[in-house]
Write an enzyme that holds these catalytic residues in place. Structure first.
Site, PDB file in Angstrom:
ATOM      1  CB  SER A 174      -0.965  -0.043   1.186  1.00  0.00           C
ATOM      2  OG  SER A 174      -1.953   0.944   1.084  1.00  0.00           O
TER       3      SER A 174
ATOM      4  CG  ASP B 233      -7.276  -1.844  -3.205  1.00  0.00           C
ATOM      5  OD1 ASP B 233      -7.837  -1.062  -2.413  1.00  0.00           O
ATOM      6  OD2 ASP B 233      -6.077  -2.136  -3.138  1.00  0.00           O
TER       7      ASP B 233
ATOM      8  CG  HIS C 122      -5.940  -1.950   0.364  1.00  0.00           C
ATOM      9  ND1 HIS C 122      -5.191  -1.392  -0.644  1.00  0.00           N
ATOM     10  CD2 HIS C 122      -5.287  -1.648   1.523  1.00  0.00           C
ATOM     11  CE1 HIS C 122      -4.142  -0.772  -0.140  1.00  0.00           C
ATOM     12  NE2 HIS C 122      -4.176  -0.913   1.177  1.00  0.00           N
TER      13      HIS C 122
END
Length: 580
Positions: free
Chosen positions: A431, A517, A553
């Site tokens: 991320s 995501d 995600h």
């Protein structure tokens, strides 16, 4: 016998709300309240019970996936439930949530950006007093760049806040009343010393109010800590543990009337355990291990860990690193017998901390002779909020500190300690940690042989410019708003998509993405993959991307699918390092 829960089946972080009877097994999915028709399933972000099982409070999201409205649902069991809109925040910078005080007396609605917060409350005793929607009161109106959180107990607000521009959170109290900011005062011990004064010495993250004690969680010396404060004697003390570096935190507590607390404890070589600790005077003796994680085949004596510091390029900032290894591997390294592969992990954003914790999934790497290093770089919160905030942290116009710290740690391992070489150095982040890796390999592609970028936020300038993308506008108080020239120019100086070098040999890269995501869109790793390939078509190292068409995600929630996904990452890593 009822449990209320929210569930996401696709990974897009849109949750259904359910109530299940644990005796009969009946499971009821909550629907929108519609006149004369069967409503759609509710999509919510957060949920708590009221004072009993007749009332639910839940938070819904706007079109940009931002939690913003608090509803009270009464008579949810009936065919005609009643929804009352209690509060909403239409400012795109603020995310909202709902919670309940441990003593069950108040419902809290918190609206917060990364820099400013505001808390509203409702007494649970007001739930049945009138048929009209109850009105919430504000603990203290929002003030720019003032953060605060609230818990209730002993007829007081317990408030942790950075009011008056303190670098870390103070612990304060006031009467439990609206607009109480003028009455906030520091909580002091028997000697008149503040328990937490907001200074650089230690940081405060969370407060739990029990009948006899206050339990506080924070950090000191870069390590997570737990403190207790006896309300009667006004004596504060820190819980101590034997290892030099570890991860510790308070487990969930649902009863304020208790003589003990339970904490979760682990370190890089100690598997997680749940420990019951007495709140009486001698907590070091009255400790009971409730449960320890069993790791088949693991022998703690074969492994070791260290905590050390690396001096950054500015010549004044010491970057903590946590290191774990097999003892036989480190012995060979220290005697100069050989260099070994080193895997460097980092994150460094949002004030989030990478802890020196245990992970059984690291063992396949360690058992193949690798050393695993976590870099506690600026942008995280390991050393307190000053590690995150301007002027010397890793946010806004000092974000590049995050990336330079990571590269400095890598150079330290290669050039100073000489544990490894660039041909055996790998790195990883997810991320915002993927942004870190993208920026690091752009700055020093020659320093790494393999890079793993999980759901990487690599197209920073483009994404932050487009406020129609979910979550973007709320991120402006993290990265800056690129519609302002100073932030745009600064972002363009580190955004990985805009800084790929040509004529360079990049490390082998493994990028992942999730189709559903909502935080980092799948096209970001796809664009960066293409950019890396296009810039250096003669690069001998592979640039690969894996897109999961059924994940969001956080990848798979199923444990075995998670292991399969991790196996892909490790397979690529070990193959490129010729350790497969």
């Amino acid at each position: 016998t009822l449990i209320a829960y929210i569930v996401d089946y696709s990974g897009d972080e849109k949750y259904e709300m359910h109530v299940k009877d644990l005796v009969t097994g009946e499971d009821v999915a909550m629907k929108e309240v519609c006149d004369g028709s069967d409503g759609e399933l509710l999509e919510v972000d957060d949920l708590v019970w009221g004072k009993d099982d007749e009332t639910l409070y839940y938070v819904t999201m706007d079109e940009q996936h931002r939690p913003f409205r608090l509803f009270q649902r009464k008579n949810w069991k009936s065919d005609n439930p009643v929804d009352n809109l209690l509060k909403e925040d239409l400012d795109d910078l603020f995310w909202c949530g709902v919670s309940k005080s441990l003593d069950d007396k108040y419902i809290f609605f918190e609206s917060a950006s990364k820099e400013t917060s505001e808390v509203w409350y409702l007494s649970t005793e007001e739930e049945d007093e009138t048929s009209a929607p109850p009105e919430m009161s504000c603990v203290a109106p929002r003030r720019n760049k003032v953060l605060y959180e609230v818990e209730h107990g002993h007829d007081q607000w317990f408030i942790w806040t950075n009011v008056d521009e303190s670098p870390n959170m103070k612990l304060m109290t006031s009467p439990a009343k609206p607009d109480s900011a003028e009455q906030w005062s520091l909580l002091e011990d028997a000697a008149g010393n503040p328990i937490f004064d907001g200074s650089l010495a230690k940081s405060l993250d969370d407060v739990t109010v029990l009948n006899t004690h206050i339990v506080m969680q924070g950090r000191e010396g870069g390590i997570p800590r737990v403190w207790t404060f006896d309300i009667d004697s006004k004596i504060a003390k820190r819980l101590e543990f034997d290892e030099a570096a570890y991860d510790v935190g308070l487990l969930a507590h649902y009863e304020a009337d208790t003589k003990s607390i339970a904490v979760s404890y682990d370190s890089m070589v100690t598997p997680p355990s749940s420990i019951e600790i007495s709140l009486d005077d001698d907590d070091t003796i009255q400790r009971t291990v409730l449960k320890s994680k069993v790791v088949p085949g693991y022998d703690k004596e074969l492994y070791g860990c260290d905590r050390m510091e690396v001096l950054s390029r500015d010549g004044k900032t010491n970057i903590p690193i946590s290191v774990v290894y097999r003892n036989d591997t480190m012995e060979k390294v220290k005697t100069g017998e050989l260099k070994v592969p080193v895997h460097l992990y980092g994150y460094g954003s949002y004030g989030s901390c990478c802890e020196a914790d245990f992970s059984s999934t690291r063992l396949p790497l360690l058992d193949r002779g690798m050393i695993y290093v976590i870099a506690h770089i600026r942008g995280g919160g390991e050393m307190g909020r000053q590690w995150y905030e301007e002027p010397n942290g890793g946010k806004y116009l000092c974000k590049k500190n995050t990336f330079s710290d990571f590269v400095d740690v890598a150079r330290f391992l290669v050039e100073d300690r000489q544990w490894t070489s660039p041909e055996m150095m790998s790195c990883e982040g997810r991320s915002a940690g993927g942004l870190l890796i993208g920026a690091a390999i752009n700055e020093a592609p020659e320093l790494f042989r393999v890079a793993i970028l999980g759901v990487p936020f690599v197209d920073v300038a483009c994404t932050m410019t487009d406020s129609t993308i979910p979550l973007t506008s709320g991120e402006w108080v993290e990265w800056g708003n690129p519609n302002e020239e100073k932030y745009h120019d600064y972002m363009m100086g580190y955004s990985p998509m805009n800084n790929v070098q040509t004529g360079k040999t990049y490390p082998a890269c493994w990028l992942t993405g999730g189709l559903h995501d909502p935080r980092v869109a799948y096209w970001e790793p796809a664009k960066f993959t293409a950019a890396l390939r296009h810039a250096n078509p003669e690069n001998e190292h592979p640039i690969c991307m894996k897109l999961d068409l059924s994940a969001g995600h956080f990848s798979a929630s199923d444990r075995y699918k998670y292991y399969r996904e991790l196996a892909y990452d490790f397979s690529f890593l070990l193959d490129q390092l010729k350790l497969a």
